[in-house]
Design a protein around this motif. Structure first.
Motif, PDB file in Angstrom:
ATOM      1  N   GLU A 167      -8.087   2.831  -4.505  1.00 58.56           N
ATOM      2  CA  GLU A 167      -8.149   3.470  -3.195  1.00 58.56           C
ATOM      3  C   GLU A 167      -8.579   2.455  -2.139  1.00 58.56           C
ATOM      4  O   GLU A 167      -9.595   1.791  -2.275  1.00 58.56           O
ATOM      5  CB  GLU A 167      -9.125   4.642  -3.239  1.00 58.56           C
ATOM      6  N   LYS A 168      -7.779   2.378  -1.071  1.00 55.26           N
ATOM      7  CA  LYS A 168      -8.078   1.439   0.005  1.00 55.26           C
ATOM      8  C   LYS A 168      -8.561   2.153   1.264  1.00 55.26           C
ATOM      9  O   LYS A 168      -9.456   1.664   1.953  1.00 55.26           O
ATOM     10  CB  LYS A 168      -6.852   0.578   0.316  1.00 55.26           C
ATOM     11  N   ILE A 169      -7.925   3.282   1.590  1.00 56.44           N
ATOM     12  CA  ILE A 169      -8.403   4.070   2.733  1.00 56.44           C
ATOM     13  C   ILE A 169      -8.344   5.548   2.381  1.00 56.44           C
ATOM     14  O   ILE A 169      -7.575   5.967   1.512  1.00 56.44           O
ATOM     15  CB  ILE A 169      -7.583   3.816   4.023  1.00 56.44           C
ATOM     16  N   ARG A 170      -9.182   6.324   3.059  1.00 57.47           N
ATOM     17  CA  ARG A 170      -9.093   7.772   2.966  1.00 57.47           C
ATOM     18  C   ARG A 170      -9.516   8.385   4.289  1.00 57.47           C
ATOM     19  O   ARG A 170     -10.423   7.891   4.959  1.00 57.47           O
ATOM     20  CB  ARG A 170      -9.901   8.355   1.815  1.00 57.47           C
ATOM     21  N   TYR A 171      -8.801   9.443   4.656  1.00 59.52           N
ATOM     22  CA  TYR A 171      -9.159  10.205   5.853  1.00 59.52           C
ATOM     23  C   TYR A 171      -9.064  11.682   5.492  1.00 59.52           C
ATOM     24  O   TYR A 171      -8.061  12.118   4.917  1.00 59.52           O
ATOM     25  CB  TYR A 171      -8.213   9.891   7.022  1.00 59.52           C
ATOM     26  N   LYS A 172     -10.102  12.436   5.812  1.00 61.61           N
ATOM     27  CA  LYS A 172     -10.099  13.854   5.483  1.00 61.61           C
ATOM     28  C   LYS A 172      -9.609  14.669   6.667  1.00 61.61           C
ATOM     29  O   LYS A 172     -10.137  14.567   7.776  1.00 61.61           O
ATOM     30  CB  LYS A 172     -11.482  14.337   5.054  1.00 61.61           C
ATOM     31  N   THR A 173      -8.599  15.500   6.420  1.00 61.72           N
ATOM     32  CA  THR A 173      -8.052  16.384   7.443  1.00 61.72           C
ATOM     33  C   THR A 173      -8.796  17.723   7.389  1.00 61.72           C
ATOM     34  O   THR A 173      -9.843  17.839   6.751  1.00 61.72           O
ATOM     35  CB  THR A 173      -6.548  16.600   7.234  1.00 61.72           C
ATOM     36  N   ASP A 211      -3.669   0.957  -3.325  1.00 63.28           N
ATOM     37  CA  ASP A 211      -3.040  -0.313  -3.647  1.00 63.28           C
ATOM     38  C   ASP A 211      -1.806  -0.051  -4.511  1.00 63.28           C
ATOM     39  O   ASP A 211      -1.889   0.599  -5.553  1.00 63.28           O
ATOM     40  CB  ASP A 211      -4.029  -1.203  -4.398  1.00 63.28           C
ATOM     41  N   ALA A 212      -0.662  -0.540  -4.078  1.00 65.94           N
ATOM     42  CA  ALA A 212       0.601  -0.209  -4.740  1.00 65.94           C
ATOM     43  C   ALA A 212       0.692  -0.774  -6.151  1.00 65.94           C
ATOM     44  O   ALA A 212       1.448  -0.255  -6.979  1.00 65.94           O
ATOM     45  CB  ALA A 212       1.786  -0.706  -3.900  1.00 65.94           C
ATOM     46  N   LYS A 213      -0.069  -1.810  -6.444  1.00 65.14           N
ATOM     47  CA  LYS A 213      -0.002  -2.441  -7.764  1.00 65.14           C
ATOM     48  C   LYS A 213      -1.031  -1.882  -8.746  1.00 65.14           C
ATOM     49  O   LYS A 213      -0.803  -1.880  -9.961  1.00 65.14           O
ATOM     50  CB  LYS A 213      -0.208  -3.959  -7.635  1.00 65.14           C
ATOM     51  N   VAL A 239       0.855  -1.184   0.000  1.00 67.86           N
ATOM     52  CA  VAL A 239       0.000   0.000   0.000  1.00 67.86           C
ATOM     53  C   VAL A 239       0.889   1.231   0.000  1.00 67.86           C
ATOM     54  O   VAL A 239       1.902   1.274   0.714  1.00 67.86           O
ATOM     55  CB  VAL A 239      -0.951   0.032   1.218  1.00 67.86           C
ATOM     56  N   VAL A 240       0.535   2.227  -0.809  1.00 64.99           N
ATOM     57  CA  VAL A 240       1.291   3.472  -0.863  1.00 64.99           C
ATOM     58  C   VAL A 240       0.440   4.566  -0.225  1.00 64.99           C
ATOM     59  O   VAL A 240      -0.747   4.704  -0.522  1.00 64.99           O
ATOM     60  CB  VAL A 240       1.705   3.824  -2.313  1.00 64.99           C
ATOM     61  N   TYR A 241       1.058   5.324   0.688  1.00 63.81           N
ATOM     62  CA  TYR A 241       0.345   6.331   1.481  1.00 63.81           C
ATOM     63  C   TYR A 241       0.821   7.723   1.090  1.00 63.81           C
ATOM     64  O   TYR A 241       2.015   7.958   0.901  1.00 63.81           O
ATOM     65  CB  TYR A 241       0.576   6.089   2.972  1.00 63.81           C
ATOM     66  N   LEU A 242      -0.117   8.662   1.005  1.00 66.78           N
ATOM     67  CA  LEU A 242       0.182  10.016   0.559  1.00 66.78           C
ATOM     68  C   LEU A 242      -0.874  10.980   1.058  1.00 66.78           C
ATOM     69  O   LEU A 242      -1.952  10.572   1.513  1.00 66.78           O
ATOM     70  CB  LEU A 242       0.223  10.068  -0.970  1.00 66.78           C
ATOM     71  N   GLY A 243      -0.578  12.274   0.951  1.00 66.15           N
ATOM     72  CA  GLY A 243      -1.536  13.310   1.288  1.00 66.15           C
ATOM     73  C   GLY A 243      -1.795  14.202   0.100  1.00 66.15           C
ATOM     74  O   GLY A 243      -0.993  14.265  -0.840  1.00 66.15           O
ATOM     75  N   TYR A 256      -1.714  14.439  12.944  1.00 65.65           N
ATOM     76  CA  TYR A 256      -2.686  13.356  12.963  1.00 65.65           C
ATOM     77  C   TYR A 256      -2.007  12.006  13.132  1.00 65.65           C
ATOM     78  O   TYR A 256      -0.913  11.773  12.596  1.00 65.65           O
ATOM     79  CB  TYR A 256      -3.481  13.325  11.654  1.00 65.65           C
ATOM     80  N   ALA A 257      -2.695  11.112  13.834  1.00 67.52           N
ATOM     81  CA  ALA A 257      -2.328   9.703  13.881  1.00 67.52           C
ATOM     82  C   ALA A 257      -3.506   8.933  13.293  1.00 67.52           C
ATOM     83  O   ALA A 257      -4.612   8.961  13.844  1.00 67.52           O
ATOM     84  CB  ALA A 257      -2.061   9.258  15.312  1.00 67.52           C
ATOM     85  N   VAL A 258      -3.278   8.262  12.159  1.00 62.46           N
ATOM     86  CA  VAL A 258      -4.343   7.556  11.453  1.00 62.46           C
ATOM     87  C   VAL A 258      -3.972   6.089  11.313  1.00 62.46           C
ATOM     88  O   VAL A 258      -2.853   5.760  10.886  1.00 62.46           O
ATOM     89  CB  VAL A 258      -4.588   8.178  10.057  1.00 62.46           C
ATOM     90  N   ASP A 259      -4.899   5.205  11.669  1.00 61.93           N
ATOM     91  CA  ASP A 259      -4.691   3.775  11.509  1.00 61.93           C
ATOM     92  C   ASP A 259      -4.667   3.432  10.020  1.00 61.93           C
ATOM     93  O   ASP A 259      -5.613   3.738   9.298  1.00 61.93           O
ATOM     94  CB  ASP A 259      -5.809   3.004  12.222  1.00 61.93           C
ATOM     95  N   ILE A 260      -3.598   2.804   9.554  1.00 63.82           N
ATOM     96  CA  ILE A 260      -3.450   2.565   8.123  1.00 63.82           C
ATOM     97  C   ILE A 260      -4.258   1.366   7.636  1.00 63.82           C
ATOM     98  O   ILE A 260      -4.366   1.134   6.435  1.00 63.82           O
ATOM     99  CB  ILE A 260      -1.964   2.396   7.717  1.00 63.82           C
TER     100      ILE A 260
END
Length: 392
Positions: A273-279, A267-269, A252-256, A304-308
């Motif tokens: 989209e697997k997760i999203r959190y709005k700041t 999903d890295a491949k 999984v690749v994480y970004l803002g 922020y601390a967000v569960d991945i």
């Protein structure tokens, strides 16, 4: 410090290294916050630091890249570039007055150095606003080669399988041979006829499992084949800039994102989209991963601390500036609204945008990307402070 801290911290042994707009690089005891030394330059230090075998490398807006003794702060060598500056244009984003040159108010970073860990021939790589990617001998500062682009380079080079990958404000992502500087391939991101000078690549690349991941101001996040530069997939970020350096873990690749205020897990491949959190605001602070948690900041002064795994918030730290000024600065939901920041002034005027940014900074905006060491998370803020926060 005596200025805003946009630089990201680096921890080496028991010392934290971080730059400030007050022209200094600071070395701080990571457990106590005690100043060990500071090294003064003649420009803001927005570059982050690379430390290799007792030497700290960093760049300054004074046009030099420096190598200093990591224990004492004593200068070892410095290298003069063709000059460092922000990207900008006359009538930026069609703002008024049309004939005035305007710095891009969201161009915060200088290129940070990367050092190859080669004991026989260590090389330090960095980009410059003069359009060159430089490769210097890490011990002497002697130039080995330079690769020229047609735009400012404010990204951090990534070294992967013998190549250096980096983006330029000319809208291209480049792959060059790490030893010779010879071009392997280049990939062009999107341009807009009016704004193309500002649609370049501000976010740095991350390489993993044969792919190069990076975001662009064209509103897309890309995954390219590291060997030939072909597109494996791209993610449409709803026209939002993608400035953060991605983090990859467990496929999984994480970004803002900037304008859409999102933290994403893709999903890295496939890019699905697997997760999203709005700041609550623009996210320029790149995620730091620890266990199952991603830590990152936003322009409203929140960390922020967000569960991945779930994409749910598990904790949040607010700077004193945010706590004091949020009600007067943010909308009723606690979000950034630039029209509110303008306080009735004409938002088409450049000076109004400068005013709006100054209002934002009162929140203690977190542009700095966090570093984690021994259960403590470190980051800088536009309120001039460097913070050390317990993870628990």
């Amino acid at each position: 410090t005596g200025g805003k801290v946009f630089s990201s911290p680096v921890v080496y042994n028991n010392t934290l290294y971080i730059g400030s707009e007050d022209h200094n690089l600071y070395a701080i005891d990571k457990m106590t916050g005690k100043l060990l030394w500071k090294f003064h330059t003649n420009g803001a230090v927005h570059s982050s630091t690379a430390v290799y075998k007792g030497t700290a490398y960093f760049g300054s807006y004074d046009g030099f890249y420096y190598a200093v003794n990591a224990a004492t702060g004593k200068l070892k060598w410095k290298f003069k570039t063709g000059g460092e500056k922000n990207v900008g244009a006359k009538g930026l984003w069609t703002m008024k007055p049309a004939d005035r040159y305007m710095d891009d108010l969201f161009d915060f970073f200088l290129s940070s150095p990367l050092v190859s860990e080669d004991s026989h021939d260590p090389i330090v790589y960095f980009g410059s606003s003069d359009g060159n990617l430089y490769a210097l001998h890490a011990l002497t500062g002697k130039k080995k080669w330079a690769f020229r682009t047609n735009g400012l380079i404010h990204t951090i080079p990534a070294l992967y399988n013998g190549n250096i990958y980096f983006g330029s404000w000319d809208t291209f992502l480049y792959a060059v041979d790490a030893k010779t500087g010879r071009l392997k391939w280049k990939f062009e991101t999107g341009k807009q006829p009016v704004y193309h000078v500002l649609e370049g690549i501000e976010g740095s690349a991350t390489c993993s499992d044969g792919l190069v991941y990076f975001g662009s101001r064209d509103g897309f996040f890309y995954a390219l084949d590291a060997v030939n530069g072909s597109v494996r997939w791209k993610y449409a970020a709803n026209n939002s800039w993608v400035i953060t350096t991605p983090a990859v873990k467990d496929n999984v690749v994480y970004l803002g994102t900037s304008d859409t205020f999102l933290f994403l897990g893709l999903d890295a491949k496939t890019g699905r989209e697997k997760i999203r959190y709005k700041t609550n605001g623009y996210t320029y602070s790149s995620p730091a991963l620890a266990g199952n948690t991603a830590f990152f900041g936003d322009f409203t002064g929140s960390l922020y601390a967000v569960d991945i795994n779930s994409g749910k918030l598990t904790g949040k730290f607010e700077t004193p500036g945010r706590q004091a000024n949020a009600k007067a600065t943010l909308d009723s939901a606690g979000n950034i609204d630039f029209n509110l920041l303008a306080k009735g002034k004409d938002i088409a005027n450049y000076d109004t945008n400068v005013y709006g940014m100054d209002q934002l900074y009162k929140l203690g905006s977190i542009v700095s990307s966090p570093a984690i060491s021994n259960g403590i998370i470190y980051f800088g803020s536009a309120d001039n402070y460097v913070y050390a926060i317990n993870l628990r």
